[in-house]
Write a protein that holds these residues in place. Structure first.
Motif, mmCIF file in Angstrom:
data_model
loop_
_atom_site.group_PDB
_atom_site.id
_atom_site.type_symbol
_atom_site.label_atom_id
_atom_site.label_comp_id
_atom_site.label_asym_id
_atom_site.label_seq_id
_atom_site.Cartn_x
_atom_site.Cartn_y
_atom_site.Cartn_z
ATOM 1 N N UNK A 216 -7.705 32.153 35.728
ATOM 2 C CA UNK A 216 -8.311 31.919 37.062
ATOM 3 C C UNK A 216 -9.693 32.514 36.925
ATOM 4 N N UNK A 217 -10.797 32.084 37.763
ATOM 5 C CA UNK A 217 -12.072 32.216 37.718
ATOM 6 C C UNK A 217 -12.468 33.762 38.153
ATOM 7 N N UNK A 218 -13.236 34.446 37.302
ATOM 8 C CA UNK A 218 -13.520 35.965 37.645
ATOM 9 C C UNK A 218 -15.222 35.754 38.133
ATOM 10 N N UNK A 219 -15.369 35.802 39.444
ATOM 11 C CA UNK A 219 -16.642 35.657 40.051
ATOM 12 C C UNK A 219 -17.582 36.893 40.370
ATOM 13 N N UNK A 220 -18.773 36.691 40.041
ATOM 14 C CA UNK A 220 -19.652 38.069 40.324
ATOM 15 C C UNK A 220 -20.398 37.815 41.538
ATOM 16 N N UNK A 221 -20.045 38.739 42.468
ATOM 17 C CA UNK A 221 -20.823 38.790 43.725
ATOM 18 C C UNK A 221 -21.999 39.528 43.726
ATOM 19 N N UNK A 222 -23.143 39.071 43.240
ATOM 20 C CA UNK A 222 -24.214 40.143 42.913
ATOM 21 C C UNK A 222 -24.823 40.842 44.180
ATOM 22 N N UNK A 223 -24.941 40.246 45.360
ATOM 23 C CA UNK A 223 -25.778 40.492 46.312
ATOM 24 C C UNK A 223 -24.569 41.298 47.222
ATOM 25 N N UNK A 224 -23.360 41.356 46.920
ATOM 26 C CA UNK A 224 -22.437 41.720 47.897
ATOM 27 C C UNK A 224 -22.034 41.318 48.994
ATOM 28 N N UNK A 225 -22.820 40.031 49.524
ATOM 29 C CA UNK A 225 -22.298 39.281 50.702
ATOM 30 C C UNK A 225 -21.099 38.823 50.804
ATOM 31 N N UNK A 226 -20.576 38.172 50.027
ATOM 32 C CA UNK A 226 -19.311 37.684 49.957
ATOM 33 C C UNK A 226 -18.170 38.867 50.379
ATOM 34 N N UNK A 227 -18.107 40.059 49.700
ATOM 35 C CA UNK A 227 -17.382 41.002 50.191
ATOM 36 C C UNK A 227 -17.688 41.478 51.451
ATOM 37 N N UNK A 228 -18.722 41.308 51.898
ATOM 38 C CA UNK A 228 -19.031 41.964 53.356
ATOM 39 C C UNK A 228 -18.394 40.620 54.169
ATOM 40 N N UNK A 229 -18.426 39.452 54.003
ATOM 41 C CA UNK A 229 -18.038 38.380 54.657
ATOM 42 C C UNK A 229 -16.462 38.268 54.908
ATOM 43 N N UNK A 230 -15.971 39.003 53.809
ATOM 44 C CA UNK A 230 -14.408 39.022 53.831
ATOM 45 C C UNK A 230 -14.117 40.247 54.273
ATOM 46 N N UNK A 231 -14.922 41.314 54.737
ATOM 47 C CA UNK A 231 -14.685 42.597 55.117
ATOM 48 C C UNK A 231 -13.766 43.223 54.128
ATOM 49 N N UNK A 232 -13.924 43.024 52.690
ATOM 50 C CA UNK A 232 -13.239 43.618 51.630
ATOM 51 C C UNK A 232 -13.800 44.893 51.576
ATOM 52 N N UNK A 233 -12.727 45.818 51.161
ATOM 53 C CA UNK A 233 -13.128 47.509 51.399
ATOM 54 C C UNK A 233 -12.873 47.967 49.987
ATOM 55 N N UNK A 234 -11.697 47.440 49.179
ATOM 56 C CA UNK A 234 -11.270 48.250 48.112
ATOM 57 C C UNK A 234 -10.989 47.271 46.923
ATOM 58 N N UNK A 235 -10.590 47.990 45.752
ATOM 59 C CA UNK A 235 -10.156 47.006 44.842
ATOM 60 C C UNK A 235 -8.879 47.665 44.228
ATOM 61 N N UNK A 236 -7.758 46.919 44.309
ATOM 62 C CA UNK A 236 -7.626 45.445 44.459
ATOM 63 C C UNK A 236 -7.668 45.091 46.189
ATOM 64 N N UNK A 237 -7.987 44.011 46.542
ATOM 65 C CA UNK A 237 -7.999 43.610 48.137
ATOM 66 C C UNK A 237 -7.608 42.217 48.008
ATOM 67 N N UNK A 238 -6.513 41.869 48.581
ATOM 68 C CA UNK A 238 -6.037 40.603 48.723
ATOM 69 C C UNK A 238 -5.924 39.810 49.800
ATOM 70 N N UNK A 239 -6.493 38.504 49.623
ATOM 71 C CA UNK A 239 -6.357 37.508 50.886
ATOM 72 C C UNK A 239 -5.909 36.146 50.629
ATOM 73 N N UNK A 240 -4.939 35.870 50.988
ATOM 74 C CA UNK A 240 -4.101 34.713 50.974
ATOM 75 C C UNK A 240 -4.424 33.772 52.005
ATOM 76 N N UNK A 241 -5.039 32.439 51.658
ATOM 77 C CA UNK A 241 -5.284 31.538 52.717
ATOM 78 C C UNK A 241 -4.493 30.260 52.376
ATOM 79 N N UNK A 242 -4.180 29.587 53.412
ATOM 80 C CA UNK A 242 -3.357 28.406 53.368
ATOM 81 C C UNK A 242 -4.060 27.115 53.086
ATOM 82 N N UNK A 243 -3.571 25.920 52.854
ATOM 83 C CA UNK A 243 -4.374 24.893 52.385
ATOM 84 C C UNK A 243 -5.409 24.255 53.497
ATOM 85 N N UNK A 244 -5.509 25.022 54.728
ATOM 86 C CA UNK A 244 -6.795 24.628 55.633
ATOM 87 C C UNK A 244 -7.715 26.031 55.475
ATOM 88 N N UNK A 245 -7.441 26.711 54.541
ATOM 89 C CA UNK A 245 -8.512 28.009 54.284
ATOM 90 C C UNK A 245 -8.246 28.792 55.367
#
Length: 184
Positions: free
Chosen positions: A103-132
């Motif tokens: 699977x892709x391993x993406x780099x969030x340099x600005x940390x904006x995406x972690x903030x957008x997802x409200x991610x707090x820790x590693x690992x942190x899992x978010x499962x979305x349906x086909x409508x995201x």
């Protein structure tokens, strides 16, 4: 080893879009390009966290099974690489290849995406349906480094199976526990 819980984004939240560097292919990828036919699992992970290291092999095994069922796995690292250089893009690429990430391993340099997802820790899992739309967030299972429980991914597998079978997930959704994201 800090023990930080997930923030538990509300169910039904729409997945925030992104355009991030995939350290494996060296190409920028968007959520729209990567999303799965039947669902999308977004995982905030990193290279050095003992909680992630503890479950890495199980993540690889899960991806092998569930990606064939139309659930796309996407890993994102958002750690501050100035203070944690082992989590930088070159090291991410080496780690992904050594662990055989499919699977892709993406780099969030600005940390904006972690903030957008409200991610707090590693690992942190978010499962979305086909409508995201978010259907599960939280832990992979009850296993943690040193607690003697095997990494079996029962919580995450149940959530993905419910999604694929179009049945309601009645299991309690427990926060993931891990190292805090290393903010700048």
């Amino acid at each position: 080893m800090a023990r930080t819980p997930s923030t538990m984004l509300p169910i039904g939240t729409k997945a925030p879009e992104f355009n991030l560097l995939d350290t494996i292919s060296d190409e920028f990828q968007t959520l729209k390009q990567l999303e799965g036919t039947n669902g999308t699992l977004i995982m905030f992970i990193c290279n050095h966290c003992p909680f992630v290291i503890h479950i890495n092999q199980k993540l690889v095994e899960l991806a092998e099974v569930y990606q064939t069922k139309g659930i796309q796995f996407i890993a994102i690292s958002s750690n501050d690489v100035i203070n944690y250089p082992q989590d930088g893009p070159n090291e991410m690429k080496k780690n992904a290849k050594a662990l055989n990430y499919s699977f892709p391993y993406l780099y969030d340099e600005t940390q904006e995406i972690a903030k957008a997802y409200d991610a707090a820790c590693t690992p942190d899992f978010f499962l979305f349906d086909s409508n995201l739309e978010l259907v599960y967030r939280g832990q992979m299972d009850d296993s943690r480094p040193g607690n003697g429980l095997p990494a079996n991914a029962k919580d995450l597998k149940n959530a993905m199976d419910c999604l694929l079978e179009n049945t309601q997930n009645t299991w309690p959704q427990k926060p993931s526990i891990g190292c805090n994201i290393k903010w700048k």
